[in-house]
Design an enzyme around this catalytic site. Structure first.
Site, mmCIF file in Angstrom:
data_model
loop_
_atom_site.group_PDB
_atom_site.id
_atom_site.type_symbol
_atom_site.label_atom_id
_atom_site.label_comp_id
_atom_site.label_asym_id
_atom_site.label_seq_id
_atom_site.Cartn_x
_atom_site.Cartn_y
_atom_site.Cartn_z
ATOM 1 N N ARG A 89 0.694 -1.798 0.600
ATOM 2 C CA ARG A 89 -0.186 -0.213 -0.337
ATOM 3 C C ARG A 89 0.709 1.059 0.030
ATOM 4 O O ARG A 89 2.063 1.156 0.902
ATOM 5 C CB ARG A 89 -0.727 0.487 1.590
ATOM 6 C CG ARG A 89 -1.873 -1.261 1.373
ATOM 7 C CD ARG A 89 -2.794 -0.757 0.391
ATOM 8 N NE ARG A 89 -3.878 -0.655 0.137
ATOM 9 C CZ ARG A 89 -4.645 0.580 -0.748
ATOM 10 N NH1 ARG A 89 -4.618 -0.525 -2.420
ATOM 11 N NH2 ARG A 89 -5.228 1.047 -0.943
ATOM 12 N N ASN A 105 12.108 1.458 4.411
ATOM 13 C CA ASN A 105 11.733 0.302 3.202
ATOM 14 C C ASN A 105 12.386 -0.597 3.081
ATOM 15 O O ASN A 105 13.937 0.231 2.449
ATOM 16 C CB ASN A 105 10.486 1.428 2.058
ATOM 17 C CG ASN A 105 10.029 0.072 1.283
ATOM 18 O OD1 ASN A 105 9.394 -0.812 1.743
ATOM 19 N ND2 ASN A 105 9.792 0.494 0.115
ATOM 20 N N HIS A 107 13.741 -1.969 -0.892
ATOM 21 C CA HIS A 107 12.504 -2.010 -2.421
ATOM 22 C C HIS A 107 14.268 -2.756 -3.401
ATOM 23 O O HIS A 107 15.538 -2.922 -3.008
ATOM 24 C CB HIS A 107 13.291 -0.882 -3.006
ATOM 25 C CG HIS A 107 12.249 -0.286 -4.348
ATOM 26 N ND1 HIS A 107 10.871 -0.442 -4.737
ATOM 27 C CD2 HIS A 107 13.012 -0.157 -5.693
ATOM 28 C CE1 HIS A 107 10.707 -0.669 -5.930
ATOM 29 N NE2 HIS A 107 12.081 -0.987 -6.888
ATOM 30 N N SER A 134 17.958 -2.256 -1.739
ATOM 31 C CA SER A 134 18.267 -0.900 -1.310
ATOM 32 C C SER A 134 16.780 -1.084 -0.245
ATOM 33 O O SER A 134 16.143 -1.131 -0.421
ATOM 34 C CB SER A 134 17.981 0.245 -2.338
ATOM 35 O OG SER A 134 18.327 0.168 -3.335
ATOM 36 N N ASP A 143 9.537 5.001 -3.354
ATOM 37 C CA ASP A 143 10.503 4.866 -3.796
ATOM 38 C C ASP A 143 11.918 6.139 -3.383
ATOM 39 O O ASP A 143 12.960 5.737 -4.395
ATOM 40 C CB ASP A 143 10.951 3.918 -4.578
ATOM 41 C CG ASP A 143 10.205 2.898 -4.369
ATOM 42 O OD1 ASP A 143 9.546 2.375 -3.122
ATOM 43 O OD2 ASP A 143 9.093 1.897 -5.530
HETATM 44 C C1 GRF Z 1 10.494 -7.801 -1.368
HETATM 45 O O1 GRF Z 1 11.302 -7.948 -2.601
HETATM 46 C C2 GRF Z 1 10.385 -6.368 -1.253
HETATM 47 O O2 GRF Z 1 11.554 -6.275 -1.723
HETATM 48 C C3 GRF Z 1 8.598 -5.954 -1.549
HETATM 49 O O3 GRF Z 1 8.823 -7.276 -2.073
HETATM 50 C C4 GRF Z 1 9.008 -8.404 -1.440
HETATM 51 C C5 GRF Z 1 8.555 -9.153 -0.834
HETATM 52 O O4 GRF Z 1 8.836 -10.575 0.199
HETATM 53 N N1 GRF Z 1 9.555 -4.872 -1.462
HETATM 54 P P1 GRF Z 1 8.582 -10.414 1.415
HETATM 55 O O5 GRF Z 1 7.338 -10.778 1.772
HETATM 56 O O6 GRF Z 1 9.713 -9.712 2.386
HETATM 57 O O7 GRF Z 1 8.816 -12.040 1.118
#
Ligand code: GRF
Length: 200
Positions: A89, A105, A107, A134, A143
């Site tokens: 979200r 976060n 990414h 990152s 982001d």
């Molecule tokens: C990860 O690749 C994260 O970077 C992205 O969504 C994915 C989440 O994976 N935002 P998980 O639920 O932590 O296994």
């Protein structure tokens, strides 16, 4: 493992980064996991680790009303740092500002390249030789927040979005706990829109 800063983690899915944060806890303690999706796999991982969970659905609510519920739950649990870990979200500007410097976060790209969604597909379409992961402080723009830690990951010939995602995910699992430990210890801070590091 030791207690320290109280951390809340927001998830929407399987929670493999949540599992890495749980395993790497040192100087921080995850006290609450919130999912906007009932039945998210990460909720089971949290429960198995003895961590309190909450499901706060976003459906039928304004972004501000949803974020206000998140905020209230986090504050009731005395959370000091919030980690987004596969939380699908977009948060309101008000939430991002209220938690400025305390909201992280992860990414799956080398930011500022490949912000947004469909990251691995776009990396492969671009034909670049490297991708990565990152961890960054969250600011209102998606982001775009100051980076705390990055790890470079090679793109291999014949990679598919899935094979690249799996390689990047391994890096994510190393990176996120290390970055959170640095923020919890006060060694990485957001100051005037930049990440500032303190050497100890
Ligand atoms: C990860 O690749 C994260 O970077 C992205 O969504 C994915 C989440 O994976 N935002 P998980 O639920 O932590 O296994």
């Amino acid at each position: 493992m030791s207690a320290g800063k109280k951390v809340g983690v927001l998830i929407s899915g399987r929670g493999s980064n949540l599992a890495a944060l749980i395993a790497g806890a040192d100087g921080y303690e995850i006290v609450l996991v919130i999912s906007n999706v009932a039945g998210a796999g990460g909720l089971t991982r949290a429960t198995e680790a003895g961590i309190a969970t909450a499901v706060i659905p976003h459906n039928g609510k304004t972004r501000e009303a949803f974020d206000a519920e998140l905020d209230a739950a986090l504050r009731a649990a005395r959370v000091e740092i919030v980690c987004l870990a596969g939380f699908m979200r977009i948060l309101s500007d008000g939430f991002a500002r209220a938690w400025e410097g305390k909201l992280l976060n992860i990414h799956p790209s080398l930011l500022p390249d490949f912000k947004g969604t469909r990251v691995h597909e776009r990396v492969l379409e671009a034909g670049v030789g490297y991708s990565g992961a990152s961890v960054h402080f969250v600011v209102p723009e998606l982001d775009a927040g100051p980076v705390i830690a990055q790890e470079k990951v090679p793109v291999h010939p014949g990679d598919t979005p899935e094979s690249l995602a799996a390689r990047v995910l391994e890096a994510e699992h190393r990176l996120y706990p290390a970055a959170l430990r640095a923020v919890a210890a006060g060694d990485a801070k957001l100051e005037n829109g930049l990440t500032v590091f303190t050497d100890r």
